[in-house]
Motif scaffolding. Structure first.
Motif, PDB file in Angstrom:
ATOM      1  N   ARG A  70      73.835  18.108  -0.732  1.00 53.51           N
ATOM      2  CA  ARG A  70      74.964  18.882  -0.211  1.00 53.51           C
ATOM      3  C   ARG A  70      76.026  17.923   0.310  1.00 53.51           C
ATOM      4  O   ARG A  70      75.714  16.931   0.948  1.00 53.51           O
ATOM      5  N   ARG A  71      77.267  18.272   0.060  1.00 56.82           N
ATOM      6  CA  ARG A  71      78.394  17.444   0.503  1.00 56.82           C
ATOM      7  C   ARG A  71      78.990  17.936   1.805  1.00 56.82           C
ATOM      8  O   ARG A  71      79.749  17.216   2.454  1.00 56.82           O
ATOM      9  N   SER A  72      78.668  19.187   2.198  1.00 56.47           N
ATOM     10  CA  SER A  72      79.189  19.728   3.450  1.00 56.47           C
ATOM     11  C   SER A  72      78.281  20.863   3.916  1.00 56.47           C
ATOM     12  O   SER A  72      77.496  21.404   3.143  1.00 56.47           O
ATOM     13  N   MET A  73      78.421  21.187   5.197  1.00 64.85           N
ATOM     14  CA  MET A  73      77.721  22.333   5.773  1.00 64.85           C
ATOM     15  C   MET A  73      78.669  22.926   6.815  1.00 64.85           C
ATOM     16  O   MET A  73      79.209  22.188   7.647  1.00 64.85           O
ATOM     17  N   PRO A  74      78.865  24.242   6.781  1.00 67.74           N
ATOM     18  CA  PRO A  74      79.786  24.847   7.746  1.00 67.74           C
ATOM     19  C   PRO A  74      79.343  24.602   9.187  1.00 67.74           C
ATOM     20  O   PRO A  74      78.155  24.422   9.472  1.00 67.74           O
ATOM     21  N   ALA A  75      80.299  24.635  10.092  1.00 67.58           N
ATOM     22  CA  ALA A  75      79.984  24.562  11.523  1.00 67.58           C
ATOM     23  C   ALA A  75      79.088  25.748  11.870  1.00 67.58           C
ATOM     24  O   ALA A  75      79.161  26.806  11.235  1.00 67.58           O
ATOM     25  N   THR A  96      70.374  12.720   0.868  1.00 69.60           N
ATOM     26  CA  THR A  96      71.072  13.611   1.801  1.00 69.60           C
ATOM     27  C   THR A  96      72.391  12.956   2.172  1.00 69.60           C
ATOM     28  O   THR A  96      72.410  11.894   2.790  1.00 69.60           O
ATOM     29  N   TRP A  97      73.483  13.591   1.790  1.00 70.15           N
ATOM     30  CA  TRP A  97      74.810  13.029   1.976  1.00 70.15           C
ATOM     31  C   TRP A  97      75.354  13.235   3.381  1.00 70.15           C
ATOM     32  O   TRP A  97      76.269  12.523   3.806  1.00 70.15           O
ATOM     33  N   LEU A  98      74.834  14.232   4.082  1.00 67.57           N
ATOM     34  CA  LEU A  98      75.373  14.597   5.392  1.00 67.57           C
ATOM     35  C   LEU A  98      74.657  13.885   6.523  1.00 67.57           C
ATOM     36  O   LEU A  98      73.430  13.828   6.521  1.00 67.57           O
ATOM     37  N   ASN A 117      72.253  12.145  14.627  1.00 62.20           N
ATOM     38  CA  ASN A 117      73.045  11.439  13.607  1.00 62.20           C
ATOM     39  C   ASN A 117      72.206  10.587  12.673  1.00 62.20           C
ATOM     40  O   ASN A 117      72.472   9.387  12.496  1.00 62.20           O
ATOM     41  N   ASN A 139      74.433  19.829  11.710  1.00 67.08           N
ATOM     42  CA  ASN A 139      75.409  18.785  11.414  1.00 67.08           C
ATOM     43  C   ASN A 139      75.314  17.680  12.460  1.00 67.08           C
ATOM     44  O   ASN A 139      75.081  17.942  13.647  1.00 67.08           O
ATOM     45  N   GLU A 142      76.116  17.605  16.520  1.00 68.12           N
ATOM     46  CA  GLU A 142      76.035  18.939  17.122  1.00 68.12           C
ATOM     47  C   GLU A 142      75.182  18.946  18.385  1.00 68.12           C
ATOM     48  O   GLU A 142      75.528  19.596  19.373  1.00 68.12           O
TER      49      GLU A 142
END
Length: 160
Positions: A70-75, A96-98, A117, A139, A142
């Protein structure tokens, strides 16, 4: 157990060799998974209640891929990995890109440890250090944003 091993590879005792033997020719290799059930999840910290929508990676197959590719994940979104028994859990970030925060949750629903992180694309082992029953991936950053600490309460209900 796991071929590609989670968005963070779950390596339980005796299965590290299996996890290391990732088969790049496996179906869906390199493809982010979709279609998992979602549930609401609440974290109670000293700063208040924080609500999320999380995907449930309940099966070994879903846990194998997790948030890989996945390149992004919503807040206010994440993924929960529930396990049938508590044990020391170890993960990694291969494919895992995130950057992710890994929140390890005990039998009583309280946070037992946090890995903040986690470095994307890394094979470094991330351990719960103590037995945990579930892992919540959020994320990166968070946990710090909401002031998450061990002992804080996580509440969710798994789908039937």
């Amino acid at each position: 157990m796991l071929r590609g091993v989670l968005a963070l590879a779950l390596l339980t005792p005796g299965l590290a060799t299996v996890a290391a033997a990732y088969d790049a020719a496996a179906p869906n290799a390199g493809v982010a998974q979709t279609g998992l059930a979602t549930v609401p999840l609440t974290i109670q910290t000293a700063t208040g209640k924080h609500r999320y929508t999380v995907e449930v990676a309940a099966s070994p197959q879903a846990q194998e891929t997790g948030l890989m590719y996945r390149r992004s994940m919503p807040a206010n979104h994440g993924m929960i990995f529930p396990f049938s028994t508590s044990r020391v859990l170890t993960f990694w970030m291969e494919n895992t890109w995130l950057p992710l925060d890994l929140v390890f949750i005990g039998e009583d629903g309280k946070v037992v440890s946090i890995a903040a992180n986690a470095k994307p694309m890394s094979r470094d082992i991330i351990s719960s250090q103590v037995p945990a029953r579930a892992v919540l991936e959020l994320n990166g950053g968070e946990a710090a944003r909401i002031g998450l600490r061990p002992g804080d309460k996580v509440t969710y209900k798994l789908p039937k």
